[in-house]
Design an enzyme around this catalytic site. Structure first.
Site, PDB file in Angstrom:
ATOM      1  N   ASP A  74       0.833  -1.197   0.000  1.00  0.00           N
ATOM      2  CA  ASP A  74       0.000   0.000   0.000  1.00  0.00           C
ATOM      3  C   ASP A  74       0.877   1.260   0.000  1.00  0.00           C
ATOM      4  O   ASP A  74       0.522   2.276   0.581  1.00  0.00           O
ATOM      5  CB  ASP A  74      -0.902  -0.028   1.252  1.00  0.00           C
ATOM      6  CG  ASP A  74      -2.009   1.004   1.192  1.00  0.00           C
ATOM      7  OD1 ASP A  74      -2.344   1.446   0.085  1.00  0.00           O
ATOM      8  OD2 ASP A  74      -2.541   1.366   2.258  1.00  0.00           O
ATOM      9  N   CYS A 133     -27.294  -9.475  -3.404  1.00  0.00           N
ATOM     10  CA  CYS A 133     -27.056  -8.880  -2.074  1.00  0.00           C
ATOM     11  C   CYS A 133     -26.713  -7.387  -2.211  1.00  0.00           C
ATOM     12  O   CYS A 133     -26.082  -6.962  -3.175  1.00  0.00           O
ATOM     13  CB  CYS A 133     -25.899  -9.617  -1.409  1.00  0.00           C
ATOM     14  SG  CYS A 133     -25.368  -8.892   0.143  1.00  0.00           S
ATOM     15  N   CYS A 189     -23.982  -4.210   2.106  1.00  0.00           N
ATOM     16  CA  CYS A 189     -22.978  -3.165   2.381  1.00  0.00           C
ATOM     17  C   CYS A 189     -23.525  -1.790   2.005  1.00  0.00           C
ATOM     18  O   CYS A 189     -23.277  -0.803   2.711  1.00  0.00           O
ATOM     19  CB  CYS A 189     -21.671  -3.460   1.642  1.00  0.00           C
ATOM     20  SG  CYS A 189     -21.878  -3.724  -0.121  1.00  0.00           S
ATOM     21  N   CYS A 202     -24.241   0.983   5.098  1.00  0.00           N
ATOM     22  CA  CYS A 202     -23.245   2.059   5.209  1.00  0.00           C
ATOM     23  C   CYS A 202     -23.885   3.275   5.904  1.00  0.00           C
ATOM     24  O   CYS A 202     -24.862   3.839   5.404  1.00  0.00           O
ATOM     25  CB  CYS A 202     -22.720   2.446   3.829  1.00  0.00           C
ATOM     26  SG  CYS A 202     -21.593   3.855   3.915  1.00  0.00           S
ATOM     27  N   CYS A 248     -17.257   8.586   3.164  1.00  0.00           N
ATOM     28  CA  CYS A 248     -16.878   7.356   3.880  1.00  0.00           C
ATOM     29  C   CYS A 248     -16.267   7.711   5.237  1.00  0.00           C
ATOM     30  O   CYS A 248     -15.387   8.573   5.333  1.00  0.00           O
ATOM     31  CB  CYS A 248     -15.888   6.580   3.009  1.00  0.00           C
ATOM     32  SG  CYS A 248     -15.164   5.167   3.817  1.00  0.00           S
ATOM     33  N   CYS A 299     -13.975   2.579   9.900  1.00  0.00           N
ATOM     34  CA  CYS A 299     -15.306   1.954   9.983  1.00  0.00           C
ATOM     35  C   CYS A 299     -15.204   0.582   9.330  1.00  0.00           C
ATOM     36  O   CYS A 299     -14.523   0.431   8.316  1.00  0.00           O
ATOM     37  CB  CYS A 299     -16.313   2.828   9.233  1.00  0.00           C
ATOM     38  SG  CYS A 299     -17.963   2.111   9.077  1.00  0.00           S
ATOM     39  N   CYS A 323     -19.146  -2.057   6.224  1.00  0.00           N
ATOM     40  CA  CYS A 323     -19.406  -2.696   4.926  1.00  0.00           C
ATOM     41  C   CYS A 323     -18.718  -4.055   4.851  1.00  0.00           C
ATOM     42  O   CYS A 323     -18.974  -4.836   3.934  1.00  0.00           O
ATOM     43  CB  CYS A 323     -18.998  -1.791   3.761  1.00  0.00           C
ATOM     44  SG  CYS A 323     -17.237  -1.528   3.593  1.00  0.00           S
ATOM     45  N   CYS A 335     -21.143  -7.837   5.656  1.00  0.00           N
ATOM     46  CA  CYS A 335     -21.066  -8.620   4.412  1.00  0.00           C
ATOM     47  C   CYS A 335     -21.149 -10.107   4.777  1.00  0.00           C
ATOM     48  O   CYS A 335     -20.359 -10.593   5.593  1.00  0.00           O
ATOM     49  CB  CYS A 335     -19.746  -8.335   3.686  1.00  0.00           C
ATOM     50  SG  CYS A 335     -19.478  -9.438   2.278  1.00  0.00           S
TER      51      CYS A 335
HETATM   52  S1  SF4 Z   1     -19.736  -6.814  -0.858  1.00  0.00           S
HETATM   53 FE1  SF4 Z   1     -20.694  -8.284   0.567  1.00  0.00          FE
HETATM   54  S2  SF4 Z   1     -22.375  -7.081   1.492  1.00  0.00           S
HETATM   55 FE2  SF4 Z   1     -21.738  -5.994  -0.372  1.00  0.00          FE
HETATM   56  S3  SF4 Z   1     -23.091  -6.782  -1.975  1.00  0.00           S
HETATM   57 FE3  SF4 Z   1     -21.230  -8.027  -2.051  1.00  0.00          FE
HETATM   58  S4  SF4 Z   1     -21.728  -9.799  -0.762  1.00  0.00           S
HETATM   59 FE4  SF4 Z   1     -23.229  -8.215  -0.247  1.00  0.00          FE
END
Ligand code: SF4
Length: 353
Positions: free
Chosen positions: A142, A199, A202, A206, A222, A249, A252, A256
């Site tokens: 990084d 899904c 996240c 948020c 963010c 944070c 997210c 998940c």
């Molecule tokens: S990153 Fe994880 S929480 Fe976000 S849409 Fe994909 S599976 Fe779902």
């Protein structure tokens, strides 16, 4: 004649010896679509004050310009979380406690990861002795303009999730990425498919709605950006939404579903520091600068500086239940010689009295 398929596999097999979950190989070509998406993101100013992201795009898009003669990039994952995912979520409901992102609870990862990458590279060169070869390499943590999620995704270590992070079905996303740029013509490992499906947890969870669309993060909203990268006055409409998060944070990631499968770290340097463990906001706010700097030695948190620490904790105190201790703590620092700090203290007091 070197069999690069065999050599690539032998190199990848060595990765777990250094604590990495696994390793993958990508070539140095960055897809046009990726470059366009990145440039569009920059144009929309979603990178906020992280101007370094807008610099050196030529190096970012051409890894062989960053390190001459690079032909392949070995990406690795090193898990950092040492706590239960549920306990990370629980802390959000304890508004008197300071909430610090999981990756920052132990020692700053840059040195730890770099050391491991260099040990891995040394082991690769030892392996290459039997081939009568030596690789030239450079390792990164990084620390340079690199599209690291893109490269890791290209090498099949996971997919880029709607939260923009690299996710793997068996390992979640709570790991650091590191890279070894090498002049070896290794065989790229295959990409894996995206399993975000329908899904949108996240995006929904948020707190500041910073994921403005699947795969697009407006960093200026963010909480990680606001509490770590951003050095100014935190926009008033976002302050309530920050809750008790004083440094970064995890939401997210912790919400998940794939992080049910995340691997805990075995790196002792990443264990939660005693000071951070169950740290109350009042104690976080009243610690003096010298003591704070001493306690934060070797931690990534030190890099935000004491002033931003107080700014962040003041906001969290303003979001905590009003009581005499909290109000007294805030008032005791009203004369702190920083407009940035006092402005946030005044806001916090307005929420409590
Ligand atoms: S990153 Fe994880 S929480 Fe976000 S849409 Fe994909 S599976 Fe779902």
């Amino acid at each position: 004649m070197v069999n690069y398929n065999t050599l690539t596999q032998q190199i990848l097999t060595l990765a777990p010896n250094f604590g990495f979950l696994d390793a993958g190989v990508a070539n140095i070509d960055i897809a046009t679509e990726t470059k366009n998406n990145f440039n569009t993101w920059l144009k929309q100013k979603f990178h906020g004050e992280m101007s370094y992201l807008a610099r050196n795009t030529d190096l970012r898009f051409n890894p062989d310009k960053l390190q001459a003669n690079t032909l392949s990039i070995i990406s690795v994952k090193l898990p950092y979380n040492n706590l239960n995912i549920e306990s990370l979520k629980d802390k959000l409901h304890q508004p008197h406690l300071a909430n610090i992102a999981s990756y920052a609870q132990g020692r700053d990862y840059h040195k730890v990861l770099k050391q491991k990458l260099n040990l891995y590279a040394t082991a690769i060169n030892e392996l290459l002795v039997s081939y009568n070869m030596q690789m030239h390499y450079r390792s990164f943590t990084d620390s340079a303009p690199i599209l690291e999620v893109e490269l890791a995704a290209k090498s099949g270590l996971g997919w880029r999730g709607k939260n923009t992070l690299l996710i793997n079905k068996n390992q979640g996303s709570m790991f650091f990425l590191g890279e070894i740029f090498t002049n070896l013509p290794l065989i790229p490992t295959p990409k894996i498919s995206n399993h975000c499906g329908t899904c949108s947890k996240c995006i929904d969870i948020c707190p500041t709605k910073a994921i403005i669309a699947p795969y697009i993060l407006d960093a200026t909203k963010c909480i990680s950006y606001l509490t770590i990268e951003f050095k100014g006055t935190i926009p008033v409409p976002l302050r309530k939404l920050i809750g008790n998060r004083i440094y970064g944070c995890d939401d997210c990631q912790t919400f998940c579903p794939w992080n049910k499968f995340s691997q805990k770290t075995e790196v002792s340097d990443f264990k939660t520091r005693e000071f951070i463990n169950d740290l109350t906001l009042v104690d976080a706010f009243l610690i003096e600068k010298d003591a704070w700097e001493k306690i934060m030695q070797g931690s990534a948190i030190l890099r935000i500086g004491y002033e931003c620490w107080l700014r962040n904790v003041a906001i969290a105190l303003g979001n905590s239940p009003a009581n005499t201790k909290t109000i007294a703590a805030l008032k005791s620092r009203l004369n702190y010689p920083s407009n940035l700090v006092t402005e946030h203290i005044k806001w916090a007091l307005e929420q409590l009295v």
